[in-house]
Enzyme design. Structure first.
Site, PDB file in Angstrom:
ATOM      1  N   SER A  65      -9.836   1.737   2.651  1.00 40.30           N
ATOM      2  CA  SER A  65      -8.955   2.525   1.830  1.00 40.30           C
ATOM      3  C   SER A  65      -7.885   1.706   1.102  1.00 40.30           C
ATOM      4  CB  SER A  65      -8.259   3.581   2.697  1.00 40.30           C
ATOM      5  OG  SER A  65      -7.399   2.961   3.626  1.00 40.30           O
ATOM      6  N   LYS A 112       0.853  -1.199   0.000  1.00 41.30           N
ATOM      7  CA  LYS A 112       0.000   0.000   0.000  1.00 41.30           C
ATOM      8  C   LYS A 112       0.883   1.242   0.000  1.00 41.30           C
ATOM      9  CE  LYS A 112      -3.906   1.984   2.622  1.00 41.30           C
ATOM     10  NZ  LYS A 112      -4.826   1.791   3.764  1.00 41.30           N
ATOM     11  N   SER A 138     -10.059  -0.679   6.814  1.00 39.50           N
ATOM     12  CA  SER A 138      -9.444  -0.524   5.488  1.00 39.50           C
ATOM     13  C   SER A 138      -8.739  -1.739   4.916  1.00 39.50           C
ATOM     14  CB  SER A 138      -8.452   0.628   5.510  1.00 39.50           C
ATOM     15  OG  SER A 138      -9.146   1.829   5.347  1.00 39.50           O
TER      16      SER A 138
HETATM   17  N1  GLN Z   1     -13.236   4.083   5.970  1.00 32.67           N
HETATM   18  C1  GLN Z   1     -12.720   4.502   7.236  1.00 32.67           C
HETATM   19  C2  GLN Z   1     -12.296   5.950   7.142  1.00 32.67           C
HETATM   20  O1  GLN Z   1     -12.564   6.533   6.155  1.00 32.67           O
HETATM   21  C3  GLN Z   1     -11.591   3.621   7.658  1.00 32.67           C
HETATM   22  C4  GLN Z   1     -10.355   3.897   6.905  1.00 32.67           C
HETATM   23  C5  GLN Z   1      -9.183   3.068   7.334  1.00 32.67           C
HETATM   24  O2  GLN Z   1      -9.318   2.021   7.982  1.00 32.67           O
HETATM   25  N2  GLN Z   1      -8.005   3.565   6.997  1.00 32.67           N
HETATM   26  O3  GLN Z   1     -11.717   6.495   8.010  1.00 32.67           O
END
Ligand code: GLN
Length: 485
Positions: free
Chosen positions: A148, A73, A172
């Protein structure tokens, strides 16, 4: 040379050791698949093929992950490679060092290969917040891959990677794994060093693997887990082999079903698949127990206070002074900061910084931040009580199937609710895994559904054992299908 890209990590290594093919063949095979598939999928932001081939030529295949390429990532630093967090503010930035998870992967013989797309600074659930490109779901390229870590999940599903690292602050890793039909593990807080992971919300962030099997996730976790003097929140624990409970059955396992995780408004077809998967666990000998996590309804609200507060502090470092984007011809220092950040950050990141600054500001700190911390304790206690009765919790990973690209970009609240089943895990610091549990037909496409297992803090070995037993019985159809074939 046969196509190697469908192989598991263990199959790949068996082939290396028998001399059927080499790590160089594996990198070349992957590159050919990426060249063919990624124009449709958009998972990769960049790749350094030459350095991957050089590492492959020297790989020691007797090591635990010897010669295995792993996609990364774009929030995790790899020496000499871009690390942009899919943000314009870091466009052109190259990492001056390896994250600890990366040096541990290298020590295990693995080859970091490629930078994977994500929501900007990991803020989002669809990868649409990337400043650079959209990533598409391999099962239906008009849909999002989740986020994400959308690039990390889509690449594994599309066989453009054997396994990848993602990061999980509120879901995410698990949510994109669920929407792409692959396996994603969020380790317990403190299990994996966060050193070199660009910080979003430091009390919630964890690095973890996404792969096409529970076993492959366990192998990657074996490599990256452990105490690191550079991250004081990483825990000093005796070494553990996370594959030790694989290959068992579910007989006698006590699985808790939280009634709060079957909410009105979730997709009916997802609910049916998950209920059928729970029945399957029962048929395999698990004892199904009702449990209650009464503070679930506050988890999303608490998360968006704590995560934004921490993000507003963590992202203060992106000021254009020493690295990253820098506004041209500032009038003075304040103008330099303001225009650098105005130009560099996307709208979701700005929304989070504003929210986080607000909840930390004098007069609002007690009403929002402090209160959220107290409710966080209640969320954590819900799990402690539930784990007195059960070995693991079983529930949906996401209330929805992958949605259409563009469908929710103007509705942040609806987007935030997509994480309703994953966020409490991070607030509590426990571990969780998403495993595919079947498909839903949607027009002429099939979309995968994920089943989530949650384990108590530092109980990854048992969690992986349970997920593996389910996978063998209930995930084969999804994991065995090439979505692009
Ligand atoms: N979707 C969640 C957010 O927007 C979690 C994102 C994540 O785990 N990095 O914060």
């Amino acid at each position: 040379m046969a196509d190697l890209t469908a192989l598991s990590i263990s199959e790949l290594q068996a082939g290396f050791r028998k001399g059927d093919f080499t790590p160089v063949d594996a990198v070349k095979g992957l590159e050919a698949r990426i060249a063919a598939a990624d124009p449709q999928i958009g998972a990769y932001l960049s790749r350094d093929l030459e350095s991957a081939l050089a590492a492959a030529a020297k790989a020691d295949t007797s090591l635990p992950l010897g010669g295995v390429p792993i996609g990364i990532k774009d929030a995790i630093n790899v020496l000499g490679e871009p690390c942009t967090c899919a943000s314009k503010i870091l466009a052109g930035f190259k990492s001056p060092y390896d994250a600890t998870a990366i040096s541990k992967l290298r020590a295990a013989g693995a080859i970091p290969f490629g930078r994977l797309n994500m929501d900007e600074f990991a803020m989002g659930s669809s990868t649409e917040n990337s400043a650079f490109q959209k990533t598409r779901n391999p099962w239906d390229t008009s849909r999002i891959p989740g986020g994400s870590s959308g690039g990390s999940a889509a690449s594994v599903a599309a066989r453009e990677a054997f396994a990848t690292l993602g990061s999980d602050t509120g879901g995410s890793i698990r949510q994109p794994a669920s929407l792409c039909g692959v396996v994603g593990l969020k380790p317990s807080y403190g299990r994996v060093s966060r050193y070199g992971l660009v910080a979003f919300a430091s009390s919630l962030d964890q690095i973890g693997p996404i792969a096409r099997s529970t076993r492959d996730c366990a192998l990657v976790l074996n490599a990256i887990a452990g105490r690191d003097p550079r991250d004081s929140t990483s825990l000093d624990l005796p070494p553990e082999d996370f594959t030790s409970q694989l290959g068992r059955d579910l007989k006698g396992a006590r699985l808790g079903v939280p009634r709060e995780y079957f909410v009105d408004g979730m997709d009916k077809r997802v609910r049916e698949r998950v209920e059928a998967a729970i029945k399957l666990c029962e048929g395999l000998g698990a004892e199904i127990v009702d449990v209650s996590l009464p503070h679930t309804e506050y988890a999303v609200g608490v998360y968006y206070i704590i995560a934004t507060a921490e993000a507003s502090a963590n992202l203060a470092r992106f000021d254009g002074v020493r690295y990253g984007h820098r506004a041209k011809n500032p009038r003075d220092l304040l103008d330099h900061y303001m225009r650098t950040r105005e130009e560099g950050f996307g709208s979701e990141v700005k929304r989070r910084i504003i929210l986080g600054t607000y909840v930390l500001s004098s007069g609002y700190y007690d009403a929002y931040y402090l209160r959220a911390q107290k409710v966080r304790t209640l969320v954590r206690r819900d799990f402690t009580e539930a784990f007195e009765k059960v070995d693991a919790i079983v529930c949906p990973t996401s209330p929805d199937l992958a949605f259409k690209i563009g469908e929710r970009v103007d509705d942040p609240l609806r987007m935030y609710l997509a994480d309703i089943f994953t966020i409490a895990t991070n607030l509590a610091g426990i571990c969780g895994i998403s495993v595919p549990c079947g498909f839903v037909e949607e027009g002429d496409k099939r979309l995968p559904v994920g089943l989530q297992f949650l384990g108590k803090a530092l109980d990854e070995s048992r969690l992986l054992g349970i997920a593996d037993a389910f996978e063998k019985a209930g995930a084969g159809e999804v994991l065995g299908t090439d979505p692009l074939a």
